[in-house]
Design a protein around this motif. Sequence first.
Motif, PDB file in Angstrom:
ATOM      1  N   SER A   1       0.825  -1.223   0.000  1.00 13.80           N
ATOM      2  CA  SER A   1       0.000   0.000   0.000  1.00 13.80           C
ATOM      3  C   SER A   1       0.848   1.256   0.000  1.00 13.80           C
ATOM      4  O   SER A   1       0.367   2.327  -0.371  1.00 13.80           O
ATOM      5  CB  SER A   1      -1.069  -0.002   1.100  1.00 13.80           C
ATOM      6  N   ALA A   2       2.116   1.152   0.388  1.00 10.69           N
ATOM      7  CA  ALA A   2       3.030   2.302   0.256  1.00 10.69           C
ATOM      8  C   ALA A   2       3.595   2.398  -1.164  1.00 10.69           C
ATOM      9  O   ALA A   2       4.390   3.289  -1.456  1.00 10.69           O
ATOM     10  CB  ALA A   2       4.171   2.180   1.271  1.00 10.69           C
ATOM     11  N   GLY A   3       3.224   1.462  -2.028  1.00  3.94           N
ATOM     12  CA  GLY A   3       3.639   1.532  -3.433  1.00  3.94           C
ATOM     13  C   GLY A   3       5.067   1.059  -3.684  1.00  3.94           C
ATOM     14  O   GLY A   3       5.684   1.450  -4.685  1.00  3.94           O
TER      15      GLY A   3
ATOM     16  N   ALA B   1       6.637   5.100   2.536  1.00  5.48           N
ATOM     17  CA  ALA B   1       6.834   4.937   3.985  1.00  5.48           C
ATOM     18  C   ALA B   1       5.719   4.102   4.583  1.00  5.48           C
ATOM     19  O   ALA B   1       4.583   4.106   4.087  1.00  5.48           O
ATOM     20  CB  ALA B   1       6.888   6.297   4.668  1.00  5.48           C
ATOM     21  N   VAL B   2       6.066   3.379   5.651  1.00  3.88           N
ATOM     22  CA  VAL B   2       5.103   2.489   6.311  1.00  3.88           C
ATOM     23  C   VAL B   2       5.151   2.747   7.816  1.00  3.88           C
ATOM     24  O   VAL B   2       6.224   2.719   8.418  1.00  3.88           O
ATOM     25  CB  VAL B   2       5.430   0.997   6.022  1.00  3.88           C
ATOM     26  N   ASP B   3       3.988   2.981   8.407  1.00  2.00           N
ATOM     27  CA  ASP B   3       3.858   3.166   9.862  1.00  2.00           C
ATOM     28  C   ASP B   3       3.589   1.806  10.499  1.00  2.00           C
ATOM     29  O   ASP B   3       2.478   1.279  10.402  1.00  2.00           O
ATOM     30  CB  ASP B   3       2.697   4.135  10.143  1.00  2.00           C
ATOM     31  N   CYS B   4       4.596   1.252  11.161  1.00  2.00           N
ATOM     32  CA  CYS B   4       4.441  -0.027  11.860  1.00  2.00           C
ATOM     33  C   CYS B   4       4.542   0.204  13.363  1.00  2.00           C
ATOM     34  O   CYS B   4       5.153  -0.586  14.089  1.00  2.00           O
ATOM     35  CB  CYS B   4       5.479  -1.034  11.386  1.00  2.00           C
ATOM     36  N   VAL B   5       3.972   1.308  13.821  1.00  2.53           N
ATOM     37  CA  VAL B   5       4.026   1.675  15.245  1.00  2.53           C
ATOM     38  C   VAL B   5       2.611   1.825  15.807  1.00  2.53           C
ATOM     39  O   VAL B   5       2.223   1.128  16.746  1.00  2.53           O
ATOM     40  CB  VAL B   5       4.821   2.980  15.450  1.00  2.53           C
TER      41      VAL B   5
ATOM     42  N   ALA C   1       6.577  14.066  -2.423  1.00  4.41           N
ATOM     43  CA  ALA C   1       5.262  14.473  -2.903  1.00  4.41           C
ATOM     44  C   ALA C   1       4.735  13.410  -3.859  1.00  4.41           C
ATOM     45  O   ALA C   1       5.481  12.864  -4.671  1.00  4.41           O
ATOM     46  CB  ALA C   1       5.357  15.826  -3.611  1.00  4.41           C
ATOM     47  N   GLY C   2       3.466  13.097  -3.723  1.00  4.57           N
ATOM     48  CA  GLY C   2       2.867  12.057  -4.571  1.00  4.57           C
ATOM     49  C   GLY C   2       3.052  10.654  -4.023  1.00  4.57           C
ATOM     50  O   GLY C   2       2.541   9.696  -4.600  1.00  4.57           O
ATOM     51  N   GLY C   3       3.779  10.547  -2.899  1.00  5.22           N
ATOM     52  CA  GLY C   3       4.050   9.218  -2.345  1.00  5.22           C
ATOM     53  C   GLY C   3       2.851   8.635  -1.624  1.00  5.22           C
ATOM     54  O   GLY C   3       1.834   9.300  -1.412  1.00  5.22           O
ATOM     55  N   ARG C   4       3.001   7.366  -1.266  1.00  5.71           N
ATOM     56  CA  ARG C   4       1.916   6.639  -0.592  1.00  5.71           C
ATOM     57  C   ARG C   4       2.387   6.205   0.789  1.00  5.71           C
ATOM     58  O   ARG C   4       3.547   5.844   0.957  1.00  5.71           O
ATOM     59  CB  ARG C   4       1.514   5.411  -1.408  1.00  5.71           C
ATOM     60  N   LEU C   5       1.461   6.232   1.760  1.00  4.95           N
ATOM     61  CA  LEU C   5       1.799   5.874   3.133  1.00  4.95           C
ATOM     62  C   LEU C   5       0.976   4.650   3.539  1.00  4.95           C
ATOM     63  O   LEU C   5      -0.261   4.714   3.576  1.00  4.95           O
ATOM     64  CB  LEU C   5       1.491   7.044   4.073  1.00  4.95           C
ATOM     65  N   GLY C   6       1.660   3.567   3.823  1.00  7.05           N
ATOM     66  CA  GLY C   6       0.988   2.371   4.346  1.00  7.05           C
ATOM     67  C   GLY C   6       0.924   2.496   5.857  1.00  7.05           C
ATOM     68  O   GLY C   6       1.935   2.781   6.494  1.00  7.05           O
ATOM     69  N   ILE C   7      -0.255   2.304   6.423  1.00  7.22           N
ATOM     70  CA  ILE C   7      -0.416   2.532   7.869  1.00  7.22           C
ATOM     71  C   ILE C   7      -1.041   1.309   8.542  1.00  7.22           C
ATOM     72  O   ILE C   7      -2.200   1.355   8.986  1.00  7.22           O
ATOM     73  CB  ILE C   7      -1.240   3.825   8.135  1.00  7.22           C
ATOM     74  N   PRO C   8      -0.278   0.208   8.653  1.00  9.59           N
ATOM     75  CA  PRO C   8      -0.809  -0.921   9.421  1.00  9.59           C
ATOM     76  C   PRO C   8      -0.794  -0.674  10.927  1.00  9.59           C
ATOM     77  O   PRO C   8      -1.561  -1.293  11.663  1.00  9.59           O
ATOM     78  CB  PRO C   8       0.118  -2.088   9.051  1.00  9.59           C
TER      79      PRO C   8
ATOM     80  N   ALA D   1      -0.837  18.829   1.021  1.00  7.27           N
ATOM     81  CA  ALA D   1       0.033  19.618   0.129  1.00  7.27           C
ATOM     82  C   ALA D   1       0.925  18.698  -0.698  1.00  7.27           C
ATOM     83  O   ALA D   1       1.247  19.009  -1.853  1.00  7.27           O
ATOM     84  CB  ALA D   1       0.879  20.578   0.967  1.00  7.27           C
ATOM     85  N   LYS D   2       1.324  17.565  -0.119  1.00 15.72           N
ATOM     86  CA  LYS D   2       2.196  16.646  -0.852  1.00 15.72           C
ATOM     87  C   LYS D   2       1.397  15.584  -1.626  1.00 15.72           C
ATOM     88  O   LYS D   2       1.976  14.658  -2.179  1.00 15.72           O
ATOM     89  CB  LYS D   2       3.174  15.975   0.128  1.00 15.72           C
ATOM     90  N   ALA D   3       0.084  15.724  -1.638  1.00 14.35           N
ATOM     91  CA  ALA D   3      -0.802  14.792  -2.359  1.00 14.35           C
ATOM     92  C   ALA D   3      -0.515  13.340  -1.988  1.00 14.35           C
ATOM     93  O   ALA D   3      -0.412  12.455  -2.841  1.00 14.35           O
ATOM     94  CB  ALA D   3      -0.692  14.999  -3.886  1.00 14.35           C
ATOM     95  N   HIS D   4      -0.389  13.110  -0.690  1.00 10.38           N
ATOM     96  CA  HIS D   4      -0.129  11.742  -0.229  1.00 10.38           C
ATOM     97  C   HIS D   4      -1.396  10.882  -0.245  1.00 10.38           C
ATOM     98  O   HIS D   4      -2.497  11.389  -0.059  1.00 10.38           O
ATOM     99  CB  HIS D   4       0.407  11.774   1.214  1.00 10.38           C
ATOM    100  N   THR D   5      -1.190   9.617  -0.446  1.00 12.99           N
ATOM    101  CA  THR D   5      -2.271   8.635  -0.305  1.00 12.99           C
ATOM    102  C   THR D   5      -2.047   7.886   0.999  1.00 12.99           C
ATOM    103  O   THR D   5      -0.926   7.441   1.265  1.00 12.99           O
ATOM    104  CB  THR D   5      -2.225   7.635  -1.486  1.00 12.99           C
ATOM    105  N   PHE D   6      -3.101   7.741   1.802  1.00 14.49           N
ATOM    106  CA  PHE D   6      -3.012   7.025   3.082  1.00 14.49           C
ATOM    107  C   PHE D   6      -3.803   5.726   2.988  1.00 14.49           C
ATOM    108  O   PHE D   6      -4.957   5.763   2.577  1.00 14.49           O
ATOM    109  CB  PHE D   6      -3.650   7.835   4.222  1.00 14.49           C
ATOM    110  N   VAL D   7      -3.192   4.626   3.391  1.00 12.39           N
ATOM    111  CA  VAL D   7      -3.937   3.365   3.451  1.00 12.39           C
ATOM    112  C   VAL D   7      -3.897   2.853   4.888  1.00 12.39           C
ATOM    113  O   VAL D   7      -2.824   2.573   5.422  1.00 12.39           O
ATOM    114  CB  VAL D   7      -3.358   2.314   2.485  1.00 12.39           C
ATOM    115  N   THR D   8      -5.081   2.743   5.520  1.00 18.32           N
ATOM    116  CA  THR D   8      -5.158   2.363   6.933  1.00 18.32           C
ATOM    117  C   THR D   8      -5.953   1.066   7.091  1.00 18.32           C
ATOM    118  O   THR D   8      -6.410   0.488   6.110  1.00 18.32           O
ATOM    119  CB  THR D   8      -5.881   3.455   7.738  1.00 18.32           C
ATOM    120  N   GLY D   9      -6.124   0.658   8.334  1.00 19.93           N
ATOM    121  CA  GLY D   9      -7.052  -0.441   8.647  1.00 19.93           C
ATOM    122  C   GLY D   9      -6.366  -1.773   8.867  1.00 19.93           C
ATOM    123  O   GLY D   9      -5.157  -1.915   8.713  1.00 19.93           O
ATOM    124  N   GLN D  10      -7.203  -2.748   9.252  1.00 23.47           N
ATOM    125  CA  GLN D  10      -6.716  -4.121   9.378  1.00 23.47           C
ATOM    126  C   GLN D  10      -6.232  -4.610   8.015  1.00 23.47           C
ATOM    127  O   GLN D  10      -6.697  -4.141   6.973  1.00 23.47           O
ATOM    128  CB  GLN D  10      -7.872  -5.052   9.785  1.00 23.47           C
ATOM    129  N   THR D  11      -5.372  -5.581   8.041  1.00 29.86           N
ATOM    130  CA  THR D  11      -4.871  -6.176   6.796  1.00 29.86           C
ATOM    131  C   THR D  11      -5.855  -7.214   6.267  1.00 29.86           C
ATOM    132  O   THR D  11      -6.264  -8.099   7.025  1.00 29.86           O
ATOM    133  CB  THR D  11      -3.555  -6.910   7.084  1.00 29.86           C
TER     134      THR D  11
END
Length: 404
Positions: A190-192, A268-272, A300-307, A336-346
Amino acid sequence: MKGNRAVAYMGPGKVEVQDIGYPDLVLRDGPGVNPLNVGRKCHHGVILKVVTTNICGSDQHMVRGRTTAPSGLILGHEITGEVIEVGRDVEFIKKGDLVSVPFNIACGRCRSCKERDTHICENVNPDRPGSAYGYVDMGGWVGGQSEYVMVPYADFQLLKFPDKDQAMEKIKDLTMLSDIFPTGYHGAVSAGVKPGSTVYIAGAGPVGLAAAHSAQLLGAAVVIVGDLNSERLAQARSFGCETVNLREHPNLGEQIEQILGTPEVDCAVDCVGFEASAHGTNAVEAPATVLNSIMTVTRAGGRLGIPGLYVTGDPGAIDEDAQIGTLKVRLGLGWAKAHTFVTGQTPVMKYHRELMTAILSGKAQIAKAVNATVISLDEAPRGYMEFDQGAARKYVIDPHGLVK
Ligand SMILES: NC(=O)c1ccc[n+]([C@@H]2O[C@H](COP(=O)([O-])OP(=O)(O)OC[C@H]3O[C@@H](n4cnc5c(N)ncnc54)[C@H](O)[C@@H]3O)[C@@H](O)[C@H]2O)c1
Ligand SMILES: [Zn+2]
Ligand SMILES: [Zn+2]
C-alpha cells in the motif's frame, strides 16, 4: 472430555494461563462476547488443535491496559493448527489438514468479503465491520492462544498447507502467515513499493521487520528502519536494512539524507500505531509522531501504508482528545504533498497464499527476519513481559510441544 488451557488477559500487565473448557461449534457467552453473538451456531466451523499461536503488538495494546478489553478475555489472533473436528456444513476442509487461520474473521458471504475485503466483513461483529479472534470489540470470538480453538466459516477462511511434513519443517515461517507477514507485506504494497524504491519503515517490532523484509521481496533499492530500540534495530540490520536510532538522532530527515543523499523516500510504512513515542532522549508518548514524520519524509505524490493500529477509545491516553482517537495529525502537510493514506486491518486473504509459496520455495525468510522464538503455553506470561520490554523477538507459542 479434553480440557483446554488458554492465555487470559486479567488486567493491565497481567495475563495468566487458565482452563477454559474444550470448544464446540457454538460461540458461547464469556468475557467480551457481544450479546448479539451469544449462542451463534457454527456448523460451518472446525475445531483446531493449535500448532502455533503468536504474541502480537496488537495484543500488547490490550495487555498494557490501553483498550477497554474486559478481564478474562482469551487472547490470540495469530493461529496455525490441525483440523481435528469438522462441522456438518464444511465441505472441503478435512480432518487432519494443517492450516493457517487469517486473523480477520470473515463470512465469505457479505459484500465486503465478495470484494475480498475480509478485514471489514459485515457479518461477524455486531458492533461494526471487521473482526478478529481474542480481541476487544471484535464480536467476542474466543482467542487461540490455547490448546484448541473453534474457527468459523472454515471452507472460506482456512489456508491449507499442501504437505504437512514440509510445512512442519517451515512452521516458524508459516506461523507468520496468520498476521504479520501479510500485514508487513500489505504495508509495503500500500506504500507503493516496487523495484528500485527507497523505503522508510517506522518501527522495528515484528510488523516493522516483516514490512522491511516484504519491501526487499518487492525489490526496494534501500530499506531504512527507524526505532528507539537499539536491539531491534540491530535485528533489522541483520538482514540488510539501514537503520536510524531515533533516540540518538531525533531528526529523521537528516538521517535519511545521510543514507540516501536526499531527505526524502519514495514510500513509507507506519508499523508503530497510537502508542508512538516522540523522538529523542527522555521522549514521551506522542501518538501522532509517526504519522507526521512519515508525511515529512515521503516525497510528494508518495503513498503511506499505515498498518500501525489507531483506536477510537484509549483509556490510558495522554490527553482527552487522544482518549477518543483524535490526534494532532498535520493533514495539511499530507494534502500539500498529495499523499495517499492506506489504513485499517490487513485483508490477510489477499496475500497469504502467495506468501506461503514464497516461504515454501525458500524465497522468503520471515522467521529469521523477525527472530521467531518458540515458547510453551506456560511461558506465555513471560513472553508477554519480555516482548513488552522490547525484546527483539517474535514469540511463537507451541501449546502441544510440536515444533522442533
Ligand atoms: N493493521 C493490521 O492489521 C495490524 C496487524 C498486526 C499488527 N498491527 C499493529 O502494528 C503495530 C506494530 O506491531 P508490532 O507487533 O511490531 O508491535 P511492537 O509494539 O512490538 O513494535 C512497535 C515498535 O515501534 C517502536 N516505536 C515507538 N515509537 C516510534 C517512533 N516514533 N518511530 C519509530 N518507532 C517507534 C517501538 O519502540 C517498538 O519497537 C501495532 O500497532 C499493532 O497493533 C496492525
Ligand atoms: Zn497480530
Ligand atoms: Zn463477510
